[in-house]
Write a protein that holds these residues in place. Structure first.
Motif, PDB file in Angstrom:
ATOM      1  N   ASN A   1      -2.530   8.592  -6.825  1.00 60.74           N
ATOM      2  CA  ASN A   1      -3.840   8.023  -6.496  1.00 60.74           C
ATOM      3  C   ASN A   1      -3.757   6.659  -5.826  1.00 60.74           C
ATOM      4  OD1 ASN A   1      -5.106  10.252  -7.815  1.00 60.74           O
ATOM      5  ND2 ASN A   1      -4.788   9.226  -9.787  1.00 60.74           N
ATOM      6  N   ARG A   2      -2.707   6.427  -5.071  1.00 59.47           N
ATOM      7  CA  ARG A   2      -2.645   5.143  -4.364  1.00 59.47           C
ATOM      8  C   ARG A   2      -3.496   5.235  -3.095  1.00 59.47           C
ATOM      9  NH1 ARG A   2       0.630   5.448   0.017  1.00 59.47           N
ATOM     10  NH2 ARG A   2       2.329   6.970   0.069  1.00 59.47           N
ATOM     11  N   PRO A   3      -4.104   4.132  -2.700  1.00 60.19           N
ATOM     12  CA  PRO A   3      -4.985   4.146  -1.534  1.00 60.19           C
ATOM     13  C   PRO A   3      -4.198   4.176  -0.226  1.00 60.19           C
ATOM     14  CG  PRO A   3      -4.808   1.945  -2.356  1.00 60.19           C
ATOM     15  CD  PRO A   3      -4.030   2.810  -3.305  1.00 60.19           C
ATOM     16  N   THR A   4      -4.899   4.446   0.834  1.00 65.56           N
ATOM     17  CA  THR A   4      -4.295   4.498   2.154  1.00 65.56           C
ATOM     18  C   THR A   4      -4.434   3.149   2.841  1.00 65.56           C
ATOM     19  OG1 THR A   4      -4.920   6.822   2.343  1.00 65.56           O
ATOM     20  CG2 THR A   4      -4.345   5.691   4.372  1.00 65.56           C
TER      21      THR A   4
ATOM     22  N   TRP B   1      -8.938  -0.851  -7.591  1.00 65.86           N
ATOM     23  CA  TRP B   1      -8.201   0.036  -8.486  1.00 65.86           C
ATOM     24  C   TRP B   1      -8.459  -0.365  -9.950  1.00 65.86           C
ATOM     25  CZ3 TRP B   1      -5.036  -1.532  -4.193  1.00 65.86           C
ATOM     26  CH2 TRP B   1      -4.875  -0.542  -3.244  1.00 65.86           C
TER      27      TRP B   1
ATOM     28  N   GLY C   1     -11.376   3.817   1.581  1.00 63.61           N
ATOM     29  CA  GLY C   1     -11.011   3.399   0.235  1.00 63.61           C
ATOM     30  C   GLY C   1      -9.799   2.496   0.175  1.00 63.61           C
ATOM     31  N   GLY C   2      -9.268   2.096   1.326  1.00 65.91           N
ATOM     32  CA  GLY C   2      -8.056   1.279   1.348  1.00 65.91           C
ATOM     33  C   GLY C   2      -8.156   0.106   2.300  1.00 65.91           C
TER      34      GLY C   2
ATOM     35  N   SER D   1       0.809  -1.216   0.000  1.00 67.62           N
ATOM     36  CA  SER D   1       0.000   0.000   0.000  1.00 67.62           C
ATOM     37  C   SER D   1       0.844   1.268   0.000  1.00 67.62           C
ATOM     38  CB  SER D   1      -0.935   0.013   1.217  1.00 67.62           C
ATOM     39  OG  SER D   1      -1.795  -1.098   1.207  1.00 67.62           O
TER      40      SER D   1
END
Length: 370
Positions: free
Chosen positions: A183-186, A93, A277-278, A46
């Motif tokens: 735009n990578r998720p948390t 994604w 969202g992650g 992540s």
């Protein structure tokens, strides 16, 4: 959500694959079976442009000292740095595959570093380098089989610029050069016994207050303390601390004094917002939670996970916890709960999947499933 995950040559996981993951995925197994390592691998996946995370992993385990001679080595299976680590996943994604490859290499020349990409991961003072490690750790991240991002980190000892004759200090830490992944998720990692910084907890609580959702927090944590009336932030010595008004008490008290169970649940609720969202990664999820409330806790976690679009991965040593999760989530469908047990077979870790029918049978006949 992630639908599958493969981890190779990371910690004590030589090669493990998990498929048909759920909204909540529980990982059981004996001590040293690699349960926490799986969460760590997910955390690195992540943060594919944050190679300094490899050193923060040890802090979660209570090891906060950097050893320059072997820094980064301990994340490799059997400390063998000749074999690359690979962490890959499928799902979300836009259902794009992702793969993170981690490997060491000889330290590149300082002159190749772009100043705009250089970050100090753990050094605060104005300093100049006096010693640097001979090699660096590299994160090579491939997204959708198209775009590759490469980041790296290395150990460095630096000397503070002296403010008086003979008054310089030496500091050790990690520097990194990042190629930022957009735009990578948390993901949020909740360690088994670690209590988070008071200011971090207060900041998360403040976000709920701004959205006028602090009443929602009360709804989720009152089962652990029915006398709880109101939560509020009170600043003490310039540090904001969440306080609770308890029925029958004349003054509010810091929530940290209300027991492990309430603080564990409060941490879970507040972390949902940050992990929106992650992924929420929880080591030993049952810690602090009495068996009588665990079924209700899992029901609330599923509700929160859906509300914030969070996927939960959690480890457990408790058969009561597994049973509570099954009872709470089975009525919502098999896609909401996945359970894996990590077993050691011929010195390798194997992931044994329990589908809904197997889990029901094991619970009904009191089979050992931890």
């Amino acid at each position: 959500m992630l639908t599958s995950l493969t981890v190779t040559n990371f910690r004590n996981l030589k090669s493990v694959t998990l498929e048909d993951l759920g909204r909540i995925t529980l990982i059981g197994g004996k001590n040293g079976a690699g349960k926490t390592a799986l969460l760590e691998a997910l955390w690195l996946l992540s943060g594919p442009d944050l190679p300094e995370l490899t050193t923060r992993l040890n802090a979660f385990r209570g090891l906060r000292t950097l050893v320059p001679e072997i820094i980064f080595h301990d994340i490799f299976h059997n400390f063998d740095t000749r074999r690359h680590i690979e962490i890959s996943a499928q799902g979300d994604w836009n259902n794009s595959p992702r793969k993170l490859e981690i490997y060491p290499q000889n330290r590149q020349q300082v002159g190749t570093i772009r100043s705009d990409a250089l970050e100090k991961a753990s050094i605060e003072r104005l300093t100049r380098p006096i010693n640097e490690g001979e090699f660096e750790i590299v994160f090579s991240y491939l997204h959708d089989n198209k775009k590759k991002y490469t980041s790296r980190a290395w150990w460095i000892a630096e000397q503070s610029i002296p403010v008086a004759p003979g008054a310089s200090l030496t500091s050790e830490g990690v520097r990194q050069e990042r190629q930022a992944v957009p735009n990578r998720p948390t993901s949020v990692f909740m360690a088994a016994v670690h209590r988070e910084d008071l200011q971090a907890i207060a900041s998360r609580f403040g976000r709920f207050q701004l959205e006028r959702k602090d009443e929602e927090i009360l709804r989720f944590i009152r089962p652990l303390e029915p006398r709880l009336q109101v939560l509020t932030l009170i600043t003490i010595n310039n540090i904001p601390v969440i306080h609770a008004y308890i029925d029958g008490m004349d003054r509010p008290i810091p929530v940290q004094l209300l027991g492990e169970g309430l603080n564990r649940m409060l941490g879970l609720v507040l972390s949902m917002s940050e992990a929106s969202g992650g992924l929420l990664l929880i080591d030993e999820i049952e810690n602090g939670l009495h068996h009588s409330v665990q079924e209700e806790v899992f029901s609330m976690l599923l509700e929160l996970a859906k509300s914030f679009d969070v996927q939960i991965f959690a480890t457990t040593h408790s058969e009561e916890c597994i049973r509570a999760a099954y009872r709470a989530l089975r009525k919502h469908g098999p896609q909401e709960l996945a359970f894996y047990r990590f077993d050691r077979v011929n010195e390798e870790i194997k992931a044994v999947s329990f589908d809904d029918e197997m889990l029901e049978t094991a619970i009904e006949f009191n089979m050992e499933i931890r």
